[in-house]
Motif scaffolding. Sequence first.
Motif, PDB file in Angstrom:
ATOM      1  N   GLN A  64      -6.736   4.682  10.308  1.00  8.32           N
ATOM      2  CA  GLN A  64      -7.764   3.770   9.816  1.00  8.32           C
ATOM      3  C   GLN A  64      -7.082   2.651   9.028  1.00  8.32           C
ATOM      4  OE1 GLN A  64     -11.183   5.724   7.927  1.00  8.32           O
ATOM      5  NE2 GLN A  64     -10.435   7.710   8.721  1.00  8.32           N
ATOM      6  N   GLU A  65      -7.901   1.752   8.510  1.00  8.45           N
ATOM      7  CA  GLU A  65      -7.346   0.649   7.714  1.00  8.45           C
ATOM      8  C   GLU A  65      -6.434   1.198   6.621  1.00  8.45           C
ATOM      9  OE1 GLU A  65      -9.338  -3.287   6.006  1.00  8.45           O
ATOM     10  OE2 GLU A  65      -9.670  -1.582   4.645  1.00  8.45           O
ATOM     11  N   VAL A  66      -5.349   0.482   6.380  1.00  9.66           N
ATOM     12  CA  VAL A  66      -4.359   0.904   5.387  1.00  9.66           C
ATOM     13  C   VAL A  66      -4.442   0.009   4.160  1.00  9.66           C
ATOM     14  CG1 VAL A  66      -1.905   1.236   4.904  1.00  9.66           C
ATOM     15  CG2 VAL A  66      -2.809   1.731   7.188  1.00  9.66           C
ATOM     16  N   GLU A  67      -4.515   0.638   3.005  1.00  9.16           N
ATOM     17  CA  GLU A  67      -4.393  -0.098   1.742  1.00  9.16           C
ATOM     18  C   GLU A  67      -3.041   0.252   1.129  1.00  9.16           C
ATOM     19  OE1 GLU A  67      -7.483  -0.759  -1.653  1.00  9.16           O
ATOM     20  OE2 GLU A  67      -6.181   0.900  -2.299  1.00  9.16           O
ATOM     21  N   LEU A  68      -2.231  -0.778   0.942  1.00 13.51           N
ATOM     22  CA  LEU A  68      -0.885  -0.578   0.401  1.00 13.51           C
ATOM     23  C   LEU A  68      -0.801  -1.229  -0.970  1.00 13.51           C
ATOM     24  CD1 LEU A  68       2.065   0.406   0.921  1.00 13.51           C
ATOM     25  CD2 LEU A  68       2.542  -1.913   1.741  1.00 13.51           C
ATOM     26  N   THR A  69      -0.272  -0.488  -1.924  1.00 15.50           N
ATOM     27  CA  THR A  69      -0.125  -0.989  -3.292  1.00 15.50           C
ATOM     28  C   THR A  69       1.318  -0.819  -3.748  1.00 15.50           C
ATOM     29  OG1 THR A  69      -2.408  -0.428  -3.863  1.00 15.50           O
ATOM     30  CG2 THR A  69      -0.885  -0.729  -5.692  1.00 15.50           C
ATOM     31  N   ALA A  70       1.848  -1.839  -4.413  1.00 20.16           N
ATOM     32  CA  ALA A  70       3.173  -1.768  -5.031  1.00 20.16           C
ATOM     33  C   ALA A  70       3.008  -1.994  -6.528  1.00 20.16           C
ATOM     34  CB  ALA A  70       4.105  -2.808  -4.432  1.00 20.16           C
ATOM     35  N   GLU A  71       3.651  -1.157  -7.330  1.00 23.64           N
ATOM     36  CA  GLU A  71       3.504  -1.239  -8.779  1.00 23.64           C
ATOM     37  C   GLU A  71       4.859  -1.072  -9.458  1.00 23.64           C
ATOM     38  OE1 GLU A  71      -0.554   0.779 -10.071  1.00 23.64           O
ATOM     39  OE2 GLU A  71       0.502   2.029  -8.597  1.00 23.64           O
ATOM     40  N   GLY A  72       4.992  -1.742 -10.592  1.00 19.82           N
ATOM     41  CA  GLY A  72       6.175  -1.600 -11.418  1.00 19.82           C
ATOM     42  C   GLY A  72       5.902  -2.203 -12.779  1.00 19.82           C
ATOM     43  N   VAL A  73       6.856  -2.102 -13.678  1.00 23.53           N
ATOM     44  CA  VAL A  73       6.718  -2.709 -14.998  1.00 23.53           C
ATOM     45  C   VAL A  73       7.889  -3.647 -15.233  1.00 23.53           C
ATOM     46  CG1 VAL A  73       5.449  -0.739 -15.933  1.00 23.53           C
ATOM     47  CG2 VAL A  73       7.933  -0.844 -16.211  1.00 23.53           C
ATOM     48  N   ASP A  74       7.708  -4.574 -16.184  1.00 28.11           N
ATOM     49  CA  ASP A  74       8.786  -5.506 -16.503  1.00 28.11           C
ATOM     50  C   ASP A  74       9.580  -5.017 -17.701  1.00 28.11           C
ATOM     51  OD1 ASP A  74       7.190  -6.100 -18.714  1.00 28.11           O
ATOM     52  OD2 ASP A  74       6.475  -8.004 -17.892  1.00 28.11           O
ATOM     53  N   LEU A  75      10.437  -5.880 -18.225  1.00 30.33           N
ATOM     54  CA  LEU A  75      11.350  -5.495 -19.300  1.00 30.33           C
ATOM     55  C   LEU A  75      10.630  -4.983 -20.530  1.00 30.33           C
ATOM     56  CD1 LEU A  75      14.347  -5.490 -20.267  1.00 30.33           C
ATOM     57  CD2 LEU A  75      13.933  -7.805 -21.139  1.00 30.33           C
TER      58      LEU A  75
END
Length: 654
Positions: free
Chosen positions: A247-258
């Motif tokens: 089915q439809e794909v939801e892709l998420t990318a996450e991270g934090v900064d300094l």
Amino acid sequence: MTSQDDPMGYVLGFLPWIVYWILVGNVAFRTALLVALAVAALAVVVGRLRHERPKTLDVGSVVVFVLLTAVAFVVPDTVLERWIQPLGNAGLLLIVLAGLALRRPFVLDYATASVDAVTARTDGFRAITTAMTWLWAGLFAAMTVLSAIPPVVDGDATLLDADDTLSILCYWVAPFALMGIGGVISGAFPPWFSARSTEVDRRSAGAPAVVPQPAPAPDVTEGLVIEAPADSRHDEPFDVVVRGATQEVELTAEGVDLVGRPWRATAAFPAADALDLAATAPTSGDWDAADPAAPLWAMRFGAEGAVPDLFVPPVDPWRVTLTARSGTRSARRTATRRTAADGVEPTSVDVGGLRGTLVLPPGGGSGLPAVACFGGSEGGSDSQFAHAALLASRGFVALAAPWIPEPQGAGSIGEAIEEVPLERFATALDLLAGHAAVDRSRVAAMAVSRGSEGLLAAAAAGLGPRLSALVLVSPSSVTWQAVGGGGEVPDTASWARGGTPLPWQPLPSGALMPQIVRNDWSVRRDTAAHRPSLLRLRPAYEAGLARGVGAAAIPSERVPCPILCVSGDDDQLWPSGPMADALLARRHRDDDQHLHYRGAGHLIRLGTFPTDAPWTGGIAFGGTRAGLAAAQRDVTERVPAFLQRRTAVTPATT
């Protein structure tokens, strides 16, 4: 403009006029004018006794009252009753316009006493006082027109009419209401401007503490599989494939900064058993074209209740968590991105009393090519460690080199760029060229922004070792006026050679005043909405170049090595594109290059990083998210390739 005394002090210059307005109509015209003339003359004499520079309003008042007094002795009172008020108001208007024409706006004379001597010589201060003087010019013009209405409309109207509404309104009420408005604005604006500017400055003051990244959640594979490099460098590809979606794909990318602020990108894709981001564009989300690295650069600032600011990667490695969902299926995988290859060796070194970082490539060796990396006005060398580590990962000995001290303490800014010795660049280059691992004939240099200005000037002056190549990112073609935390430093050069200041191009900060006032006006709304108060410096630099470039032009034709310039067409800090064209036009060399990127701004980094919020410290860099991403991707390969070609190094395979 920081007020130190009563900002209404210059209103004392109107004392002769106040005396005149009190007397006119109550005593003979000649008497009123002679008394006013005496008061005006006394003001000039007192100023001379105090050894003060003659004030425009004082001298102008004497001239006008002399002329009006002469008129009063030759023109009947019946004429003066109708026209003395518009003549007097016109005289005030002429005083103000004459001061503006002579670049001596009368407000400047009085406001100078309320600020420190350095501020009083800045272009910004002159711009404010000139604008205030134009305000008074407009008011005096309106007063002149209003007071001319009665004698024009009704030839029998006089300023002595006590029962004529038109005479009362136009001779007295309306003009002096305007005068009062001018006084209120003149009295209220300086403290308002100072207070609001302090609020704006406070928004960019201070620096959050470095925050460790949170521990990543464990990887999960529940019907979906995410394929991505487990561990890679910022300058390496980031290919992502999601397998198993029905089915439809939801892709998420996450991270934090300094400083621990979250960043996040999300996109939706059509169902595919093997969803390759390099070949499939999302149907919606934070990017709109097929791009394997988009989960990285398309991340948006996600800290609720905080003002967005430039992404600065955390301490290595940066952890990026990818999450995919398709119906009931899901997967999660954490990948890491690093600054340098395994085996790269950074060492802190002393560079003429300033701290730098020398970075050796994996495996070390001797007879290696080398690159010195100079930053911008942020100070120190830390900002260039990532570039130095990237180049070391590709086979160079690299030096993250300082040319002004790094900021001391959280939230502080770098040292003023004021008569900085060009010899500092030569010191860093000599240190690098003299290293045991370096082939002295294969040394190049790379610099950013103000650092590129100093490096180019030093190379043109023949300082330091002979270079194989120069890379100038967002460069300047001239040596500019000195700049500190509060703006330009009056009558001071940015650079010096052998203790002698170099010629400098003026930086008219007055061109920024409309922006500054707008920021002051909206700062509380911006604060409530968590929007940044941004200053775009480019208009000031463009105004400086528009004055004509003479001795401040850097003689780039004297640099014997090829030059690669990098710029963006949306640089909002200064016009780096036109300046790059100008410095290359002096050289007429076929081996020079100019990489000019559409949609890129002032900050073009090597590597793949989130491009949201291209600003910091209240200064706008410019560029669109996609434009900056494309520029990052291209320069990450083309800058090292240029350096490798010019220093004849075989690209590293690590």
